[in-house]
Design a protein around this motif. Structure first.
Motif, PDB file in Angstrom:
ATOM      1  N   UNK A  42       0.833  -1.196   0.000  1.00 27.20           N
ATOM      2  CA  UNK A  42       0.000   0.000   0.000  1.00 27.20           C
ATOM      3  C   UNK A  42       0.876   1.258   0.000  1.00 27.20           C
ATOM      4  N   UNK A  43       0.561   2.191  -0.883  1.00 26.34           N
ATOM      5  CA  UNK A  43       1.286   3.466  -0.909  1.00 26.34           C
ATOM      6  C   UNK A  43       0.529   4.448  -0.026  1.00 26.34           C
ATOM      7  N   UNK A  44       1.110   4.763   1.108  1.00 23.20           N
ATOM      8  CA  UNK A  44       0.474   5.672   2.047  1.00 23.20           C
ATOM      9  C   UNK A  44       0.655   7.123   1.598  1.00 23.20           C
ATOM     10  N   UNK A  45      -0.028   8.021   2.283  1.00 28.31           N
ATOM     11  CA  UNK A  45       0.045   9.437   1.938  1.00 28.31           C
ATOM     12  C   UNK A  45       1.480   9.967   1.942  1.00 28.31           C
ATOM     13  N   UNK A  46       2.250   9.840   3.040  1.00 27.98           N
ATOM     14  CA  UNK A  46       3.624  10.334   2.966  1.00 27.98           C
ATOM     15  C   UNK A  46       4.481   9.571   1.963  1.00 27.98           C
ATOM     16  N   UNK A  47       4.187   8.297   1.789  1.00 24.35           N
ATOM     17  CA  UNK A  47       4.960   7.491   0.854  1.00 24.35           C
ATOM     18  C   UNK A  47       4.764   7.968  -0.581  1.00 24.35           C
ATOM     19  N   UNK A  48       3.567   8.428  -0.908  1.00 27.67           N
ATOM     20  CA  UNK A  48       3.305   8.962  -2.248  1.00 27.67           C
ATOM     21  C   UNK A  48       4.216  10.153  -2.533  1.00 27.67           C
ATOM     22  N   UNK A  49       4.430  10.988  -1.527  1.00 28.96           N
ATOM     23  CA  UNK A  49       5.330  12.129  -1.694  1.00 28.96           C
ATOM     24  C   UNK A  49       6.789  11.670  -1.750  1.00 28.96           C
ATOM     25  N   UNK A  50       7.135  10.696  -0.922  1.00 30.49           N
ATOM     26  CA  UNK A  50       8.504  10.175  -0.939  1.00 30.49           C
ATOM     27  C   UNK A  50       8.830   9.565  -2.295  1.00 30.49           C
ATOM     28  N   UNK A  51       7.878   8.844  -2.868  1.00 27.20           N
ATOM     29  CA  UNK A  51       8.089   8.218  -4.176  1.00 27.20           C
ATOM     30  C   UNK A  51       8.242   9.237  -5.293  1.00 27.20           C
ATOM     31  N   UNK A  92       0.899   7.074  12.111  1.00 28.93           N
ATOM     32  CA  UNK A  92       0.343   5.715  12.138  1.00 28.93           C
ATOM     33  C   UNK A  92       0.160   5.300  13.598  1.00 28.93           C
ATOM     34  N   UNK A  93      -0.797   4.412  13.841  1.00 27.11           N
ATOM     35  CA  UNK A  93      -0.985   3.912  15.205  1.00 27.11           C
ATOM     36  C   UNK A  93      -0.187   2.628  15.409  1.00 27.11           C
ATOM     37  N   UNK A  94      -0.446   1.619  14.582  1.00 30.11           N
ATOM     38  CA  UNK A  94       0.306   0.365  14.660  1.00 30.11           C
ATOM     39  C   UNK A  94       1.219   0.284  13.441  1.00 30.11           C
ATOM     40  N   UNK A  95       2.521   0.286  13.686  1.00 34.11           N
ATOM     41  CA  UNK A  95       3.477   0.193  12.601  1.00 34.11           C
ATOM     42  C   UNK A  95       4.306  -1.068  12.698  1.00 34.11           C
ATOM     43  N   UNK A  96       5.406  -1.077  11.949  1.00 32.84           N
ATOM     44  CA  UNK A  96       6.336  -2.208  11.979  1.00 32.84           C
ATOM     45  C   UNK A  96       7.729  -1.679  12.247  1.00 32.84           C
ATOM     46  N   UNK A  97       8.475  -2.381  13.106  1.00 32.36           N
ATOM     47  CA  UNK A  97       9.839  -1.945  13.395  1.00 32.36           C
ATOM     48  C   UNK A  97      10.786  -2.444  12.308  1.00 32.36           C
ATOM     49  N   UNK A  98      12.080  -2.267  12.542  1.00 31.79           N
ATOM     50  CA  UNK A  98      13.076  -2.633  11.533  1.00 31.79           C
ATOM     51  C   UNK A  98      13.141  -4.134  11.281  1.00 31.79           C
ATOM     52  N   UNK A  99      12.548  -4.917  12.181  1.00 36.26           N
ATOM     53  CA  UNK A  99      12.556  -6.377  12.038  1.00 36.26           C
ATOM     54  C   UNK A  99      11.205  -6.920  11.577  1.00 36.26           C
ATOM     55  N   UNK A 108       3.677   3.406  15.722  1.00 39.02           N
ATOM     56  CA  UNK A 108       3.931   4.618  14.930  1.00 39.02           C
ATOM     57  C   UNK A 108       4.883   4.462  13.753  1.00 39.02           C
ATOM     58  N   UNK A 109       5.826   3.522  13.770  1.00 35.09           N
ATOM     59  CA  UNK A 109       6.887   3.471  12.758  1.00 35.09           C
ATOM     60  C   UNK A 109       6.377   2.899  11.435  1.00 35.09           C
ATOM     61  N   UNK A 110       6.833   3.485  10.309  1.00 33.93           N
ATOM     62  CA  UNK A 110       6.556   2.917   8.989  1.00 33.93           C
ATOM     63  C   UNK A 110       7.713   3.297   8.070  1.00 33.93           C
ATOM     64  N   UNK A 111       8.643   2.372   7.878  1.00 34.66           N
ATOM     65  CA  UNK A 111       9.878   2.678   7.161  1.00 34.66           C
ATOM     66  C   UNK A 111       9.655   3.018   5.697  1.00 34.66           C
ATOM     67  N   UNK A 112       8.617   2.470   5.093  1.00 33.19           N
ATOM     68  CA  UNK A 112       8.352   2.770   3.685  1.00 33.19           C
ATOM     69  C   UNK A 112       7.873   4.202   3.488  1.00 33.19           C
ATOM     70  N   UNK A 113       7.313   4.797   4.539  1.00 33.83           N
ATOM     71  CA  UNK A 113       6.746   6.132   4.415  1.00 33.83           C
ATOM     72  C   UNK A 113       7.753   7.243   4.670  1.00 33.83           C
TER      73      UNK A 113
END
Length: 471
Positions: A111-120, A132-139, A145-150
């Motif tokens: 999924x391309x999130x709102x900030x990710x669309x700008x990053x892309x 974000x409320x529930x994100x994924x860490x580096x593992x 809150x974390x979302x590395x793709x965004x």
């Protein structure tokens, strides 16, 4: 000699004019930056929304600079479903994210999130605090809150505050069984609190990256519980001056599904209620002060002319109405959020709009103004017509859904002055119809009044059109 001086001055003036025009043209071609400020659990309990007694000078100043939406609504009145919805432009039921346990990125890795669309599209992106409320860490494990793709850069103050941040005068409310219902007038000032730390990082990101196109989101936690803020913000609201709401005696009896009913708020006495509201107000003023630090950096760096700025809440909130002190309801005060947007160069006929809008409109709006292509089909719509002319009423409805175990879901639509709630796909839990202009709190259910049958029928048709499973 005098003639030569005049000619030289004319040349200098002409060169300056050409350079000025060229600079303006370059500025016009430069991509618009985005600063997105999301405030947790903030209902429109703000001075700019005519809330008496609230001290929010920085948000008030911004409201005078932008367009304030009087009728903006979340799509689910809980953190994770609401945020997952507006960062994708899709409804919670479309995503299948209807609680706080599901990670958007885990369920939709592509999924391309709102900030990710700008990053892309070449923007520098930073996430400060909670977008974000529930994100994924580096593992790849769920975290907050974390979302590395965004984000190119991510910072969360969670777990980083010094011990003094938890010291001060305070206590739990009620009989103590509602663990999160506590307040603290804390020692140590702003910078030892999570939101103070977030403000510092937001300013640093603006200072370091203002010379490149950026999308910076800043998620402030307060006034989310527990209600902790530096003591000086509590001092703004003397205890004896705090007024708490009381439901009218002639109100319609509550529908059994209107409230989740999972907290022991009846143990709150009058002192608990006053302390709760006072703490909420103190936390709101604390967050306003942190926003002021970010806006001061915008002033200093001269970023207003080329930056879209959005300030918003993620869902509504009750402060004692219907005996409820939380979220997760379909009352207007449970779904309605503050939303203020400033677009450089957009000067409407007024600075307030009554147009009914949804938070899923945010994504298509921002990529519209940035000139970006939508990475996927969205259910929201660009707010450009309203932002261009705030007096324009586009007549769109706003939909919100919530879980209720016995009937599975409650569904609601707001259009014009009215809100209709249907409990259950077959309406087995009944209907609620409220005039939100005359009865914002939803004390009087008019669903069975034949005088309003036509309005109920019209709104019910909108619900069935939006939700395929309704009868």
């Amino acid at each position: 000699m005098k003639t030569r001086t005049v000619i030289e001055n004319l040349k200098k003036s002409l060169i300056a004019t050409v350079l000025c025009v060229a600079t303006q043209a370059m500025a016009a071609e430069k991509p618009l930056n985005v600063l997105l400020i999301v405030i947790d659990d903030l209902r429109p309990e703000l001075a700019s929304y005519k809330a008496e007694g609230l001290i929010t000078p920085n948000i008030d100043r911004f409201a005078e600079m932008g367009i304030q939406f009087e009728s903006a609504y979340c799509q689910y009145p809980v953190c994770n479903p609401s945020r997952s919805s507006f960062v994708t432009g899709l409804r919670p039921e479309e995503l299948g994210i209807l609680d706080n346990s599901i990670s958007l990125r885990q369920k939709y890795p592509d999924m391309v999130t709102l900030p990710q669309a700008f990053r892309n599209n070449g923007y520098y992106t930073a996430g400060i605090g909670k977008l974000f409320h529930v994100g994924l860490d580096d593992h790849g494990k769920k975290n907050f809150f974390q979302d590395n793709e965004s984000f190119d850069y991510f910072f969360s103050a969670r777990g980083k505050t010094p011990k003094i941040a938890d010291k001060g005068e305070g206590r739990r409310l009620g009989d103590g069984t509602v663990g999160w219902a506590r307040w603290l007038a804390a020692e140590g000032g702003d910078d030892v609190q999570m939101d103070g730390m977030n403000a510092i990082q937001a300013v640093r990101q603006l200072e370091k990256n203002h010379d490149k196109p950026f999308f910076i989101s800043v998620g402030f936690h307060k006034p989310h519980d527990p209600f902790i803020a530096p003591k000086e913000y509590f001092d703004l609201y003397p205890y004896d001056e705090v007024e708490v709401p009381h439901d009218p005696k002639d109100r319609t009896a509550l529908n059994e599904y209107s409230l989740p009913g999972n907290y022991n708020f009846p143990t709150f006495d009058e002192d608990d209620r006053k302390q709760f509201k006072r703490a909420y107000m103190a936390c709101t003023s604390f967050t306003d002060a942190q926003i002021g630090k970010v806006f001061a950096a915008m002033d200093r760096l001269e970023l207003w002319d080329n930056t879209i700025v959005v300030l918003m809440g993620d869902h509504g909130y009750h402060l004692g109405e219907h005996g409820w002190w939380n979220k997760v309801t379909l009352f207007d005060i449970g779904a309605r959020v503050p939303l203020i947007i400033r677009i450089p160069g957009e000067d409407g006929k007024s600075r307030v709009t009554d147009s009914v809008v949804e938070l899923i409109d945010l994504y298509p709006t921002l990529i519209d103004y940035a000139g970006l292509d939508a990475p996927h089909e969205m259910s929201g719509k660009s707010l450009r017509p309203v932002l261009t002319d705030p007096s324009f009423d586009w007549g769109e409805p706003a939909f919100t859904v919530v879980n209720r175990p016995k009937v599975k879901h409650g569904y609601t639509v707001r259009q014009g002055d009215w809100r209709l709630v249907q409990w259950g796909a077959d309406a087995q839990g009944g209907f609620e119809l409220h005039n939100v202009v005359k009865d914002r709190e939803g004390f009087y259910n008019l669903a069975d009044n034949p005088e309003y049958a036509v309005i109920k029928k019209r709104l019910h048709a909108l619900l069935k059109e939006n939700y395929d499973d309704l009868n």
